[in-house]
Write an enzyme that holds these catalytic residues in place. Structure first.
Site, PDB file in Angstrom:
ATOM      1  N   HIS A  83       0.822  -1.220   0.000  1.00  0.00           N
ATOM      2  CA  HIS A  83       0.000   0.000   0.000  1.00  0.00           C
ATOM      3  C   HIS A  83       0.849   1.260   0.000  1.00  0.00           C
ATOM      4  CE1 HIS A  83       0.136  -0.074   4.548  1.00  0.00           C
ATOM      5  NE2 HIS A  83       0.069   1.225   4.389  1.00  0.00           N
ATOM      6  N   ASP A 220       1.237  -7.682   2.319  1.00  0.00           N
ATOM      7  CA  ASP A 220       1.355  -6.240   2.068  1.00  0.00           C
ATOM      8  C   ASP A 220       2.822  -5.797   1.899  1.00  0.00           C
ATOM      9  OD1 ASP A 220       0.900  -3.556   1.822  1.00  0.00           O
ATOM     10  OD2 ASP A 220      -0.455  -3.407   3.527  1.00  0.00           O
ATOM     11  N   SER A 623       3.906   2.325   8.480  1.00  0.00           N
ATOM     12  CA  SER A 623       3.739   1.329   7.435  1.00  0.00           C
ATOM     13  C   SER A 623       5.052   1.124   6.712  1.00  0.00           C
ATOM     14  CB  SER A 623       2.695   1.787   6.429  1.00  0.00           C
ATOM     15  OG  SER A 623       1.445   1.395   6.876  1.00  0.00           O
TER      16      SER A 623
HETATM   17  N1  ARG Z   1      -4.688   0.413   7.411  1.00  0.00           N
HETATM   18  C1  ARG Z   1      -3.401   0.463   6.803  1.00  0.00           C
HETATM   19  C2  ARG Z   1      -2.837   1.882   6.901  1.00  0.00           C
HETATM   20  O1  ARG Z   1      -3.353   2.680   7.610  1.00  0.00           O
HETATM   21  C3  ARG Z   1      -3.430  -0.062   5.413  1.00  0.00           C
HETATM   22  C4  ARG Z   1      -4.102   0.789   4.394  1.00  0.00           C
HETATM   23  C5  ARG Z   1      -4.137   0.289   3.002  1.00  0.00           C
HETATM   24  N2  ARG Z   1      -5.025  -0.831   2.798  1.00  0.00           N
HETATM   25  C6  ARG Z   1      -6.348  -0.730   2.489  1.00  0.00           C
HETATM   26  N3  ARG Z   1      -7.035  -1.841   2.352  1.00  0.00           N
HETATM   27  N4  ARG Z   1      -6.968   0.404   2.293  1.00  0.00           N
HETATM   28  O2  ARG Z   1      -2.215   2.468   6.085  1.00  0.00           O
HETATM   29  N1  GLU Z   2      -1.244   1.356   7.496  1.00  0.00           N
HETATM   30  C1  GLU Z   2      -0.706   2.427   8.307  1.00  0.00           C
HETATM   31  C2  GLU Z   2       0.335   3.256   7.575  1.00  0.00           C
HETATM   32  O1  GLU Z   2       0.202   3.530   6.409  1.00  0.00           O
HETATM   33  C3  GLU Z   2      -0.224   1.858   9.558  1.00  0.00           C
HETATM   34  C4  GLU Z   2      -1.406   1.567  10.349  1.00  0.00           C
HETATM   35  C5  GLU Z   2      -1.450   2.408  11.576  1.00  0.00           C
HETATM   36  O2  GLU Z   2      -0.844   1.933  12.543  1.00  0.00           O
HETATM   37  O3  GLU Z   2      -2.040   3.486  11.580  1.00  0.00           O
HETATM   38  O4  GLU Z   2       1.265   3.760   8.134  1.00  0.00           O
END
Ligand code: ARG
Ligand code: GLU
Length: 688
Positions: A83, A220, A623
C-alpha cells in the site's frame, strides 16, 4: 524472593508507563536500552543509533512522504508495503499491463521501473538544538518575537547542516509542543525503482474488508531499489545511475516468531496526541469521528456501486476508495476505543488532580483556559472538517482549481489533465456532488454556510438541479476543452461554474473559518506548551515520549495475541491455511490467484506463516517499518494495527493495542512461488 519483590517494586516505581507504550527517540536510546535488554533485546545502544558507526538506523528510510522502508541488500534493495508503493504500481498500470491486478516482477535490473517524484530519505543524525534555537529569546518576549527568533536560528542551523549538498536536507522540529527542538538531517535519494510487487489479490488480500483487522492474511509488501550516481550520491533518474550501496542493511531471519518473542519496530510514526485534554478527546470521539464516518460511508457506497459494475472503473477508483475507506475504518475503532477506555472521564479526573497541584503555580488556570479555547474553536473546526469532507471531495472542483494553478505552464497543465481524466468517472463524481452538498446543507448550521451556497441553492431549488446544471455547463467535464486552454484563459476558467463554486467555498474558508481557527489554534498550541511542561513536573517519575511527528522512532514490545471481546482469544500468528479458508472466487477481496491455489494443493504449505501481531506502539507512517527480533535481524514488515486499538494515537491500552506485520517468510515465499524471482535472494543475507 524478598529481593526479587523489592526489585520488582523498584522497577514499577521507575517505569510506571504501561507496558509497551511509547515511541522513543533513537538518539535517547541509552535511556531505553536497559529496559529493551530486560525484555530480550541482545544488541547494544550504538548498534541501534550511532552517528559515527554504521548502525540499524542507517538501514531505515522515510519512504515517499508518509511511509517507512528498510534496506535489505548491499545493492540498495528495499522493502516497504504494497500500500506504500500502491500509487507507483498503479501509475505503471493500464488495462493491458495491469500490474496492480497481476503483480510486477523485474527479472533483471534493466527491467526495474523508475518512479518520478518518489524519494527515500535516510536520517544522518538528529540532535537536541533547543538552546541554539532559543538563543536570543528571553522570557517576556511576545509569541511573535519568539517565533521569529526560532525561525532565524533554525534557518541558520539548517543551512549549516546541509552545506555539503549531496542530497542533504534538514529541518528543525518542535517536540513536546515546543519545549524542546531537534535538528533532523536527512540524505534524500531521488532515483527509486520498482523491482517487484505481488498481485493485489495477495498484496491487498482482504482489501478494505480485512483492513485494520485480525486475523489478517495480507501480503502487504512491495520491493524497490535505490539508485545513486557513480560516487554513491543521490541523483535524479538517469540510465547511468547504479545501485546504491548503503552503510547498513538488514539481515533476514527465517527462524520465525512465537508468542512472547521480543519485537522492535524502527520507523516514522506520523502523528499522535497523547497529552491533550478531555475536550480534545471528546471532540474527536463524539463529534468529529462520527460525523466524518457518516459522510465517508455515503461516498464509499457511491464509489463501490460503480466499481462493482466495471473493471475499468474499479482500476480508476481503487486507490481513491482505499484512501477514503482507510481513515473511515480507523476512526470507527478510535471512537469506540475512546468510549471503552472512558478516556474523557479519565482525563477529566486527571485534570482535576492537575488543577489541584497547579494552584498557586504558573500552571494555574491552564486547563480552564484550554477548555474555553476549545469551546471557541470547535464549531469553526467542525465547519472546516465538513468543508474538507464534502466540497473538497468533489473531483470536478479539484481539477478546476488545479488547472488554474498551472495554466501558465502548458506541460504541467496537460500532464495534470491527463492524469486526472485517466482516473475520472463522471457518474461517481455527480452522485458525490449531490450527496455531499445535501449533507453540508442539512448538517451545518446556517451561520456556517457561505452566502454563495445559500443563494445558489435557493435559486436552483434543489441540489439535484444545481448538480445537473453545473455538470452540463462546466467545461471541466470535457478533456479536450481543458487541454485546449491556454495561458490566456484565466478569465474563462474563473467564469466556469465549477471554479466559481470552488472559489466561493475557498474564500469563505479563507476569510471566515481560517482566521479564527489559526488564531485559536495558535493559542491552544501555546497553552499546550505550558500544559505539557506542567504535566512533566506534575508527574516527575513518569517517562514521557514526544508525540509522533514523522521522525524516526523506536517502539518495542513482544509478539502477543489478544482478546477482542468476551469469550474470544486471537492467536498472534496467521498462516496460508487461513488464506485458503477465506478464498472465494466470487468475493473480490478474497479471490486469490490460481497460482496460489495450485501451490497449496501440492501440499506442505499449510503452516506457511503470513502475518503476526505484537504490542509495538505504532501509527500511520509506520507502514513499511522493519520489524526486528532480539538479534537485530528482520522478521517482518509493519503494515497495520488492529482496529480495536486505533485509539492508541490518543490512549494506549496494552490489552488490545496490536500492530500487524507481514511475516518476512511470506514475502520470501512470494518471491519464490508467485514472482519466480528467486534471483533476488542472491543479494540478501540470511541470518539463520
Ligand atoms: N490500514 C493500513 C494503513 O493505515 C493499510 C491501508 C491500506 N489498505 C487498504 N485496504 N486500504 O495504512
Ligand atoms: N497502514 C498504516 C500506515 O500507512 C499503519 C497503520 C497504523 O498503525 O495506523 O502507516
Amino acid at each position: 524472593m524478598k529481593k526479587i519483590f523489592i526489585a520488582l517494586i523498584a522497577l514499577m516505581l521507575v517505569s510506571p508507563l504501561k507496558a509497551d507504550e511509547g515511541m522513543w527517540l533513537p538518539v535517547l536510546i541509552k535511556e531505553r536500552i536497559n529496559d529493551m535488554r530486560a525484555k530480550g533485546f541482545k544488541l547494544k545502544a550504538e548498534d541501534v543509533y550511532s552517528v559515527n558507526k554504521a548502525c540499524l538506523k542507517d538501514a531505515v528510510v522515510l519512504f515517499g512522504s508518509g511511509c517507512t522502508g528498510e534496506l535489505v541488500s548491499n545493492d540498495g534493495l528495499l522493502f516497504t508495503n504494497h500500500h506504500c508503493g500502491y500509487s507507483q504500481i498503479q501509475r505503471h498500470s493500464s488495462v493491458e499491463h495491469d500490474y496492480l491486478k497481476d503483480g510486477f516482477w523485474a527479472m533483471s535490473r534493466d527491467q526495474e521501473l523508475p518512479n518520478k517524484g518518489l524519494t527515500v530519505s535516510f536520517l544522518e543524525y538528529m540532535q537536541d538544538v533547543t538552546d541554539d534555537v532559543l538563543k536570543g529569546y528571553s522570557e517576556g518576549m511576545t509569541e511573535k518575537q519568539r517565533d521569529s527568533v526560532i525561525r532565524v536560528n533554525s534557518h541558520a542551523l539548517v543551512a549549516e547542516a546541509v552545506k555539503e549538498g549531496k542530497g542533504l536536507r534538514a529541518n528543525v522540529e518542535a517536540l513536546y509542543y515546543g519545549n524542546q527542538y531537534f535538528l533532523f538531517v536527512f540524505r534524500t535519494f531521488r532515483d527509486v525503482r520498482l523491482v517487484g510487487a505481488p498481485p493485489s489479490s495477495i498484496g491487498k488480500f482482504g482489501g478494505d474488508t480485512d483492513n485494520w483487522m485480525w486475523p489478517r492474511h495480507t501480503g502487504d509488501f512491495s520491493i524497490f531499489r535505490i539508485y545513486a550516481d557513480k560516487d554513491n550520491n543521490p541523483a535524479d533518474y538517469s540510465e547511468d545511475n547504479v545501485p546504491y550501496h548503503p552503510k547498513k542493511f538488514f539481515k533476514i531471519s527465517t527462524k520465525g516468531v512465537k508468542e512472547g518473542d521480543f519485537t522492535f519496530v524502527y520507523g516514522c510514526p506520523g502523528s499522535t496526541k497523547e497529552y491533550v485534554t478531555s475536550d480534545e478527546v471528546e471532540y474527536t470521539g463524539s463529534v468529529s469521528d462520527p460525523r466524518k464516518i457518516a459522510l465517508r460511508t455515503q461516498r464509499l457506497d457511491i464509489m463501490k456501486k460503480y466499481m462493482g459494475q466495471s473493471q475499468a472503473v474499479r482500476i480508476q477508483y481503487s486507490s481513491k476508495a482505499a484512501s477514503v475507506s482507510n481513515a473511515w475504518k480507523k476512526w470507527q475503532g478510535e471512537e469506540k476505543g475512546i468510549r471503552r477506555m472512558k478516556t474523557v472521564a479519565q482525563k477529566k479526573a486527571y485534570q482535576e488532580r492537575f488543577k489541584e497541584w497547579a494552584r498557586g503555580t504558573r500552571y494555574e488556570g491552564l486547563v480552564e483556559r484550554l477548555e474555553s479555547l476549545y469551546a471557541r474553536r470547535n464549531p469553526y473546526y467542525l465547519a472546516y472538517e465538513y468543508y474538507n469532507e464534502t466540497v473538497r471531495s468533489i473531483e470536478l472542483l479539484q481539477i478546476a482549481s488545479g488547472v488554474l494553478g498551472v495554466l501558465k505552464n502548458k506541460a504541467a497543465k496537460d500532464a495534470a489533465v491527463e492524469a486526472f481524466f485517466k482516473d475520472y468517472y463522471q457518474p461517481i463524481d455527480e452522485e458525490i456532488f449531490t450527496a455531499m452538498l445535501k449533507a453540508f446543507d442539512s448538517q451545518m448550521p446556517d451561520e456556517f454556510k457561505p452566502e454563495y451556497f445559500k443563494e445558489k441553492l435557493k435559486a436552483y431549488g434543489s441540489v439535484e438541479k444545481w448538480q445537473k446544471d453545473l455538470y452540463s455547463k462546466s467545461m471541466f467535464t470535457d478533456k479536450q476543452k481543458v487541454l485546449s486552454l491556454t495561458k490566456d484563459d484565466t478569465e474563462l476558467v474563473k467564469k466556469d461554474p465549477a471554479y466559481e463554486l470552488y472559489e466561493a467555498f475557498y474564500n469563505w474558508y479563507f476569510n471566515t473559518l481560517r482566521p479564527v481557527i489559526n488564531d485559536v489554534n495558535g493559542q491552544i498550541r501555546l497553552a499546550y506548551r505550558d500544559y505539557m511542561k506542567g504535566q512533566m513536573e506534575f508527574e516527575p517519575q513518569k517517562q514521557f515520549y514526544p508525540d509522533a511527528n514523522l521522525t524516526l522512532r523506536i517502539a518495542y514490545g513482544n509478539i502477543k495475541g489478544y482478546s477482542p471481546s468476551d469469550g474470544v482469544y486471537y492467536k498472534p500468528v496467521s498462516t496460508l491455511k487461513g488464506i485458503i479458508e477465506k478464498d472465494n472466487p466470487d468475493i473480490f477481496d478474497y479471490n486469490i490467484p490460481q497460482a496460489l491455489r495450485d501451490i497449496y494443493a501440492e501440499g506442505g504449505h499449510e503452516d506457511q506463516p503470513v502475518c503476526f501481531i505484537a504490542t509495538n506502539h505504532t501509527t500511520g507512517g509506520n507502514s513499511g517499518s522493519p520489524v526486528i527480533n532480539a538479534d537485530g535481524n528482520l522478521i517482518g514488515i509493519n503494515f497495520d494495527r488492529v482496529w480495536e486499538g486505533t485509539m492508541s494515537d490518543i490512549v494506549y491500552d496494552p490489552s488490545v493495542c496490536r500492530n500487524i506485520s507481514l511475516d518476512i517468510r511470506y514475502l520470501l515465499f512470494n518471491i519464490e512461488h508467485i514472482g519466480h524471482a528467486s534471483y533476488l535472494f542472491d543479494e540478501m543475507v540470511f541470518a539463520d
